[in-house]
Design a protein around this motif. Structure first.
Motif, short mmCIF file in Angstrom:
data_model
loop_
_atom_site.label_atom_id
_atom_site.label_comp_id
_atom_site.label_asym_id
_atom_site.label_seq_id
_atom_site.Cartn_x
_atom_site.Cartn_y
_atom_site.Cartn_z
N GLU A 24 52.78 96.26 -22.23
CA GLU A 24 54.14 96.69 -21.97
C GLU A 24 55.02 96.46 -23.19
O GLU A 24 54.75 95.60 -24.01
CB GLU A 24 54.71 95.92 -20.78
N LEU A 25 56.09 97.25 -23.25
CA LEU A 25 57.02 97.11 -24.36
C LEU A 25 57.66 95.73 -24.32
O LEU A 25 58.20 95.31 -23.31
CB LEU A 25 58.10 98.19 -24.28
N ALA A 26 57.60 95.04 -25.42
CA ALA A 26 58.18 93.70 -25.46
C ALA A 26 59.69 93.78 -25.42
O ALA A 26 60.31 94.67 -25.98
CB ALA A 26 57.75 92.98 -26.73
N THR A 27 60.31 92.83 -24.74
CA THR A 27 61.75 92.68 -24.74
C THR A 27 62.05 91.26 -25.16
O THR A 27 62.39 90.41 -24.33
CB THR A 27 62.34 92.99 -23.36
N PRO A 28 61.90 90.95 -26.45
CA PRO A 28 61.98 89.56 -26.89
C PRO A 28 63.39 89.01 -26.97
O PRO A 28 63.57 87.83 -27.15
CB PRO A 28 61.35 89.61 -28.28
N VAL A 29 64.40 89.87 -26.84
CA VAL A 29 65.78 89.39 -26.89
C VAL A 29 66.55 89.96 -25.72
O VAL A 29 66.43 91.13 -25.39
CB VAL A 29 66.48 89.77 -28.21
N SER A 30 67.31 89.12 -25.09
CA SER A 30 68.20 89.53 -24.01
C SER A 30 69.63 89.20 -24.41
O SER A 30 69.86 88.23 -25.13
CB SER A 30 67.85 88.81 -22.71
N PRO A 31 70.59 89.99 -23.95
CA PRO A 31 71.98 89.72 -24.33
C PRO A 31 72.52 88.48 -23.63
O PRO A 31 71.95 88.00 -22.66
CB PRO A 31 72.71 90.98 -23.86
#
Length: 315
Positions: A24-31
Motif C-alpha cells: 500500500e501507498l505509504a503515508t509516513p506523515v500526518s498533519p
C-alpha cells in the motif's frame, strides 16, 4: 533545526505516525490535529524533483514513482517553525533520513522551491470531487520552509518533500514511492478492437498508458502495443490514424501538443519495434476537442484522456 513533538503536544497539536504496510501507498506523515486538508492529488506515475544537502548549493535529483500529495492549511496559532519541526521529528521517528532542511534563515527557499516545482500550479488537487482553484500556485513561489527525506525498504523507497508557504498558511506534503506497484502488462482485447473497427471505424486504446504529463509510454503498455500491431498485420491493406486526446486542463496549445506527442510515441513503437510500415499509421493530436465525458468531473476527464485507432480511407 531542532525538533520536538513534546513541545507541540503541550501546545495542543499532535502528529500521528502512520507507516507503510505491504504494497500500500505509504503515508509516513500526518498533519497536526489542527491542520485542514484542502485537497489531494494522486498520480500512479509521476516525477518528483528532490533537493538534498551536498555541502554547498543543494543538489537536485529527479525520482519517478507513485505520488500522493496533500494540500493543507495550518491553524493561525501554530507557527511555521513549530509545524516544520513537528514534521521533521515525525519523519525521524518513522525511520527516515533527512536529506535537506531549508528555513527563512537560509534566504533561498523561494528560489529553490520554484525550481523544484515548476508545474505545481498545474496539479489538480481535489476534495469531495471538487477541484481547487489557484491555491496550489501560492506555494512554491512563496516558500519559507523546505524539508526532504527518504527511507529505503525491501519493497521500495519512500521519498517525502514538504513545502511551507507564506501565503494563506498553506503547505504541501508530497509522498512518492518507487517499486510499490506492478507494471503488469495490460492485455488489449483483440475481439473488442475488431468489433469496434468493423462497426464504427474507431476504438479507444485505453490499455496504452503514459507517464504523467509526458509522451513516455509506460512499461505495462507493451502487451497492448503488440496486440495492436497484430491487428494491423491482420489488415495489411488498410490505413489508420492514431489519435491522441486529452482533457481540457491547462493551455490548449500544450494539451494538443501532448496529445500528438503521445500519438507519435505509439506510432514509433509500432514502426520501430513491430515492423509496421510507416505510411500506414499517421499520428495526430486533437487535445481536448473531442471529449467523451464532461471535463467538470474526474471520471469525465479520465474518459477524455485516451489514444484512439481510427480507420483512414483517404491516402
Amino acid at each position: 533545526m531542532k525538533s520536538s513533538l513534546v513541545a507541540l503536544t503541550a501546545l495542543g497539536f499532535s502528529f500521528i505516525l502512520v507507516s507503510s504496510a505491504g504494497a500500500e501507498l505509504a503515508t509516513p506523515v500526518s498533519p497536526c490535529s489542527g491542520c485542514e486538508m484542502l485537497g489531494e492529488y494522486q498520480q500512479d506515475f509521476e516525477k518528483l524533483h528532490l533537493a538534498r544537502d551536498s555541502g554547498g548549493e543543494p543538489s537536485i535529483v529527479t525520482i519517478e514513482g507513485r505520488l500522493t500529495s496533500h494540500l493543507y492549511r495550518r491553524p493561525a496559532e501554530l507557527t511555521q517553525v513549530q509545524l516544520a519541526e513537528g514534521y521533521e521529528a515525525q519523519l525521524r521517528a518513522a525511520g527516515f533520513t533527512i536529506l535537506l532542511t531549508y528555513s527563512p534563515d537560509d534566504g533561498k527557499v523561494p528560489a529553490l522551491t520554484t525550481r523544484l516545482y515548476p508545474e505545481m500550479g498545474e496539479r489538480r488537487y481535489e476534495r469531495d470531487g471538487r477541484s481547487l482553484g489557484s491555491d496550489p500556485r501560492m506555494i512554491a513561489p512563496f516558500g519559507t520552509f523546505y524539508l526532504s527525506a527518504t527511507k529505503t525498504a525491501p519493497g521500495g523507497d519512500t521519498h517525502v518533500a514538504i513545502v511551507l508557504g507564506s501565503k494563506r498558511n498553506l503547505h504541501v506534503v508530497d509522498v512518492l514511492e518507487t517499486g510499490v506497484f506492478d507494471e503488469d502488462e495490460v492485455t488489449l482485447d483483440l475481439s473488442a478492437l475488431r468489433a469496434s473497427m468493423t462497426s464504427s471505424g474507431k476504438h479507444a486504446l485505453r490499455e496504452i498508458r503514459f507517464a504523467s504529463n509526458s509522451p513516455t509510454l509506460r512499461g505495462e503498455s507493451r502487451a497492448a502495443i503488440r496486440a495492436l500491431a497484430e491487428y494491423l498485420q491482420e489488415n495489411p491493406d488498410l490505413h489508420y490514424y492514431v489519435v491522441g486526446h486529452e482533457d481540457d486542463r491547462g493551455e490548449l496549445s500544450r494539451s494538443v501538443g501532448l496529445s500528438e506527442s503521445r500519438a507519435r510515441a505509439v506510432v514509433e513503437a509500432l514502426v520501430s519495434t513491430h515492423g509496421i510500415a510507416k505510411g500506414r499509421v499517421l499520428a495526430r493530436g486533437v487535445g481536448p476537442l473531442a471529449p467523451l465525458g464532461s471535463n467538470a468531473t474526474e471520471e469525465g476527464r479520465r474518459l477524455n484522456r485516451r489514444i484512439e485507432l481510427v480507420l483512414r480511407t483517404s491516402r
